[in-house]
Design a protein around this motif. Structure first.
Motif, PDB file in Angstrom:
ATOM      1  N   ASN A  34       0.818  -1.216   0.000  1.00  0.00           N
ATOM      2  CA  ASN A  34       0.000   0.000   0.000  1.00  0.00           C
ATOM      3  C   ASN A  34       0.847   1.260   0.000  1.00  0.00           C
ATOM      4  O   ASN A  34       0.316   2.360  -0.121  1.00  0.00           O
ATOM      5  N   ASN A  35       2.150   1.094   0.148  1.00  0.00           N
ATOM      6  CA  ASN A  35       3.052   2.232   0.295  1.00  0.00           C
ATOM      7  C   ASN A  35       3.866   2.417  -0.986  1.00  0.00           C
ATOM      8  O   ASN A  35       4.534   1.487  -1.448  1.00  0.00           O
ATOM      9  N   ASP A  36       3.808   3.611  -1.552  1.00  0.00           N
ATOM     10  CA  ASP A  36       4.568   3.887  -2.775  1.00  0.00           C
ATOM     11  C   ASP A  36       6.069   3.714  -2.564  1.00  0.00           C
ATOM     12  O   ASP A  36       6.804   3.387  -3.506  1.00  0.00           O
ATOM     13  N   LEU A  37       6.512   3.917  -1.338  1.00  0.00           N
ATOM     14  CA  LEU A  37       7.937   3.797  -1.034  1.00  0.00           C
ATOM     15  C   LEU A  37       8.448   2.377  -1.274  1.00  0.00           C
ATOM     16  O   LEU A  37       9.627   2.177  -1.572  1.00  0.00           O
ATOM     17  N   HIS A  38       7.546   1.391  -1.153  1.00  0.00           N
ATOM     18  CA  HIS A  38       7.963  -0.011  -1.280  1.00  0.00           C
ATOM     19  C   HIS A  38       7.522  -0.643  -2.609  1.00  0.00           C
ATOM     20  O   HIS A  38       7.640  -1.856  -2.766  1.00  0.00           O
ATOM     21  N   GLN A  39       7.007   0.167  -3.525  1.00  0.00           N
ATOM     22  CA  GLN A  39       6.624  -0.360  -4.825  1.00  0.00           C
ATOM     23  C   GLN A  39       7.804  -0.940  -5.614  1.00  0.00           C
ATOM     24  O   GLN A  39       7.617  -1.880  -6.386  1.00  0.00           O
ATOM     25  N   PRO A  40       9.043  -0.406  -5.450  1.00  0.00           N
ATOM     26  CA  PRO A  40      10.172  -1.044  -6.154  1.00  0.00           C
ATOM     27  C   PRO A  40      10.325  -2.529  -5.841  1.00  0.00           C
ATOM     28  O   PRO A  40      10.758  -3.302  -6.707  1.00  0.00           O
TER      29      PRO A  40
END
Length: 983
Positions: A397-403
């Protein structure tokens, strides 16, 4: 109505007020006492008693004393004559209640179906809620039999509707494939083997084996078998977990041929629920296996490299001093020859050892470990990656962890190919996936491209970290589901109600100011009291050092042996089986064991006897086969049937809570002291088979096994127990016991050792209104935080151990979110460990940082009180000693098979632990009655000899008079000779 009342409770509940006495009017004799008892009973229960024996004798005597009448006259009161009918009418009108009418109760059907049955279909629970509702609308309830018939009819209608609705949502293909699966389960083994995708029912319900790639592939095969049935993922999304658990248990307990005899809606609903729940469990198991395998790759590589190093390495002591002397000599003689200048300071062999040690540490060591990891991963573990990526879907749910999610998609895209490097045109996520220290290993400098194998290892290591703190979640999982589903969905609409339930202010400023004042007061108290506190010293060595003197030993009790000797004399070698039976005859806990089927064909007396034998066999670890050989006329198949149909975790927990409540009610205050609101918690290791995910090697105790975490109150009664792995969080287990014990005991304090506390634990316990009181192992290293900036010169005596101020602004910003997570723990919308996994040191979540700050503040307050007061330190020590005493009795009771849990099924392990818990609490109950009888008869001669030290050390957890072995004989008509002297 409960049977045992304390004097304070009688005064509070059954005292007549002046205006109430006017209702008695000119009534006299048995009419007066009869009316008075009916009045007070109705005031308490919102109904009239169905028979005289429902009213406890102590209540009748207390009421009779107030109205100045002989309580014996109550026996002469006519229950069903015209006067009694008029009395009921008069009382009903006074309280503005109306009599029960079938027409009005039927109006409640919609409310029962929408509000109650959508949450739980347990008959006892629904009955309790309906009685509360009837009291709220001021209607007298019907007779118990009539109400039970009515509720059973409603539940039956609800179940039929639920079965039909579920059946209608299943596709023809799903039904046909379930039929095929059932057909395979009932065929011979030869026929089953011929179908490559088929699994037996036993294989499908079995837990995973030992951690490894083969086990992971077996779990993937189970998941595929269920996924091929195409049961909709959202089929039971809105159904209460309690309802799903009930039907899942029923599906497992039924023989497959018994399942096939059901009508189609029931059969396919039960199968669908079982398979839907099982798929979520398998996905959770897959994630556990994956994270443990990733850890195992690195741990084994480090162990292997360290082993190789030790063969070639001699550790050099005093390295820094040697290097200083070498540098000093080199500066003193810059033009000198090494042999002449340095060798007199450090000999040649020492220099060689020093060079070897430096080579085998730091970057060189990490490079060797990574090389070893690559070798084992590429040759063995790599084959699991395509299978796991195909079987489950990762999200965040977090863009920071999309990688991380993008990296997993890249791994999935290249799965099955033989490329050594990724194509140059690929967008390869690096930031947030590959750690800086590993960049050199991932990037091939010669080719200037990303090495696939090395990149995969980095992705898996990062994935493990994100899964553990739930920044990455799994579609269709339970424990690893979307973390947003863990939080209460109605928090925003019922915010004020949730804050009130936690007894926390709505205003964050008020919350922070109260805490800041407490913190300042605690620090000031410790600072001013240090001069007169001979046991505590604050030293300046190191970066600050707390010196705490150990507690002085207490006086030995002198008269406890007299009590034990008297018990041995009266009840010599009492059978532990008879004590379990007597506890049931006293409490009736076997009545709580309901069948998971639709009806009970055996009579309750037969069920009671077989249940006692089963529980004893499980609780002692002797096993059902050993118990069936006893002199009681029950064979192994009978016991196995009872075990399968009646004994599961929920029933055992209910039985345990009932025995605990009975112990608390039976205690006499003059002997055991006032009721306590504190308990202590700790774990004990039990040996266990290791072909499962729960069993682990214990670093401290050595050997494979599991941990049982106990919550024990001061008089040796265990209120909660749970099974956990050796490495899992004791903090989560501690909080589970405080929140889920289901007993009448109100817990306000909890004593733990160092492993049961953390800053996050302090924060959550404060928000949930529990006082966490740990005993610290490394007290000398602890630091105290300042309550505010600009207080550098305050608390001068504590300066060596004071550190930075608390960041109150962060707490204010995240206050609402912290309360939201605390509410989730209170309501049990998710497992405690699942919520706590979000708040680990590797997490930068703002709510985690706020909780950590709150925990630092609460911990500082506690440390100040802990250091200032020797009474608090002794209180914690005594509480933890009680848990140790409880642990010492485990091996006496759980003696079968060498005390090892010999099963790899998690549910069977939990049932064994809960049966031990029930058996040990039953021992405590009977011993409590025995001790009270010994002390309170013969004019209390023995009681008068007891000194304060004897009362302090008095415990009902004794077993020198108990025999757990021998021939298993069970006579339900023979009782232990007890006078039942209770509170």
């Amino acid at each position: 109505m409960k049977r045992n009342w304390t004097l304070d409770e009688l005064i509070d509940q059954f005292t007549f007020l002046p205006q109430e006495l006017t209702l008695l009017g000119n009534k006299s004799g048995e009419t007066r006492i009869g009316f008075a008892v009916l009045y007070k009973f109705f005031q308490n229960e919102a109904r009239f008693p169905y028979k005289k024996t429902e009213v406890p004798k102590s209540v009748v005597e207390f009421i009779a004393k107030q109205i100045d009448i002989d309580p014996i006259l109550f026996d002469q009161y006519q229950w069903d004559n015209r006067s009694a009918t008029y009395h009921r009418k008069q009382i009903r009108e006074y309280f503005e209640f109306r009599p029960f009418e079938q027409e009005e109760l039927e109006q409640l059907i919609d409310w029962i179906q929408e509000e109650l049955l959508s949450e739980n279909i347990d008959l006892d629970w629904v009955k309790e809620q309906v009685l509360v509702k009837l009291r709220a609308i001021q209607m007298e309830p019907p007779t118990p039999d009539r109400l039970i018939r009515f509720l059973r009819s409603i539940i039956h209608q609800f179940e039929e509707k639920f079965f039909e609705s579920t059946y209608s949502q299943l596709s023809i293909m799903s039904i046909n494939r379930m039929n095929h699966l059932i057909h395979l389960w009932t065929e011979t083994n030869d026929d089953v083997v011929s179908d490559e995708e088929a699994l037996t029912f036993r294989e499908l319900i079995s837990d995973p084996g030992r951690v490894g790639v083969d086990t992971l592939m077996q779990e993937i095969q189970k998941l595929r078998s269920i996924q091929q049935l195409e049961i909709p993922l959202d089929l039971f999304k809105d159904v209460s977990p309690k309802i799903l658990k009930k039907y899942r248990q029923r599906a497992i307990s039924e023989d497959i041929r018994e399942l096939r005899r059901h009508p189609e809606p029931i059969r396919y609903t039960l199968l669908s629920i079982f398979l839907w729940c099982r798929s979520r469990e398998i996905i959770d198991n897959l994630v556990e296996l994956l994270t443990q395998i990733i850890h195992k790759i690195g741990a084994r590589a480090e162990k292997k490299v360290e082993k190789e190093m030790l063969q070639d390495l001699k550790k050099v002591n005093g390295k820094h001093a040697l290097l200083f002397r070498m540098a000093e000599k080199a500066l003193e003689y810059p033009e000198g020859i090494v042999r002449e200048v340095l060798y007199p300071v450090v000999n040649e062999q020492t220099l060689e050892d020093l060079v070897k040690e430096m080579k085998h540490s730091g970057p060189v060591f990490r490079q060797k470990v990574y090389t070893m990891m690559r070798s084992s991963y590429s040759s063995h573990y790599r084959k699991m990656v395509p299978a796991i990526l195909k079987a489950i879907e990762f999200r965040s749910n977090n863009d920071l962890h999309q990688p991380v999610i993008e990296a997993l998609e890249l791994l999935k895209k290249y799965a099955g190919t033989s490329y050594r490097f990724y194509e140059g045109t690929e967008n390869i996520p690096i930031l947030g996936v590959v750690k800086n220290a590993l960049m050199d290993t991932v990037l091939d400098k010669e080719e200037n491209r990303i090495n696939r194998i090395n990149y995969e290892i980095c992705v898996l290591q990062t994935l493990r970290d994100k899964l553990r703190c739930k920044e990455v979640w799994i579609v269709g999982a339970d424990r690893y589901r979307n973390p947003e589903e863990d939080l209460p969905s109605d928090f925003d609409t019922r915010r004020q109600e949730h804050y009130q339930a936690l007894k926390q202010p709505l205003d964050a400023e008020e919350f922070v100011n109260t805490l800041r004042k407490r913190m300042t007061k605690a620090l000031a108290q410790l600072d001013s009291g240090l001069s007169s506190n001979s046991k505590v010293k604050i030293l300046t060595k190191g970066s600050g050092w707390i010196s705490l003197s150990p507690l002085e030993p207490q006086t030995e009790p002198r008269h406890l042996s007299l009590i034990k000797n008297e018990i041995i004399k009266r009840w010599p070698m009492t059978s532990l089986l008879d004590m379990l039976k007597e506890a049931d005859l006293q409490v009736g806990f076997t009545n709580l064991f309901k069948t998971v089927g639709t009806r009970e064909t055996l009579d309750r007396e037969t069920i009671q006897k077989r249940l006692i034998l089963c529980l004893y066999g499980l609780g002692t670890n002797a096993g059902l086969k050993r118990l069936s050989a006893g002199d009681h006329g029950v064979n192994y198949k009978d016991l196995l049937y009872i075990r399968r149909k009646f004994i599961h975790k929920e029933n055992l927990r209910l039985a345990i809570s009932q025995v605990v409540n009975a112990i608390l009610q039976h205690r006499i205050q003059d002997i055991w002291g006032e009721g306590t609101t504190s308990c202590a918690s700790d774990s004990k290791k039990f040996g266990a088979w290791d072909q499962n995910l729960m069993t682990e090697w214990h670093i401290r105790y050595r050997g494979r096994g599991v941990m049982i975490y106990w919550h024990v109150e001061k008089n040796s009664t265990c209120v909660y127990s749970q099974l956990k792995s050796c490495s899992s969080s004791e903090v989560a287990a501690m909080m589970d016991g405080l929140l889920k014990h289901m007993t009448d005991m109100t817990i306000e304090k909890n004593y733990v050792d160092t492993h049961g506390q953390s800053e996050i634990a302090f924060a959550f316990c404060h928000l949930l209104n529990f006082q966490l009181m740990p005993r610290f192992k490394g007290i000398h290293k602890k630091k105290l935080y300042r309550p505010d900036i600009g207080m550098k010169d305050a608390f001068s005596n504590l300066t060596p151990i004071l550190t930075r101020p608390i960041q109150w602004e962060l707490i204010k910003q995240q206050y609402d979110q912290m309360v939201k997570y605390a509410t989730a723990l209170r309501l049990g919308t998710a497992e405690t460990e699942a919520i706590l996994k979000r708040f680990t040191k590797n997490n930068s979540h703002p709510t985690y940082r706020a909780l950590a700050e709150l925990g630092k503040a609460i911990k500082t307050i506690f440390l100040c009180e802990y250091l200032h007061s020797e009474e608090i330190r002794r209180e914690i020590q005594e509480g933890l000693n009680v848990v140790e005493n409880w642990n010492s009795a485990n091996s006496f009771i759980f003696y079968g098979k060498g005390g090892e849990i010999q099963t790899n099924q998690l549910e069977d392990q939990e049932i064994a632990v809960l049966s031990l818990h029930l058996l040990q609490n039953s021992l405590v109950l009977i011993n409590t009655l025995m001790i009270q009888e010994v002390l309170l008869e013969n004019n209390k001669q023995l009681l008068q000899k007891l000194e304060p030290e004897d009362y302090r050390a008095l415990t009902p957890l004794i077993y020198s008079h108990v025999n757990p072995y021998g021939t298993f004989q069970l006579n339900m008509n023979q009782r232990l000779p007890l006078r039942n002297i209770t509170a």
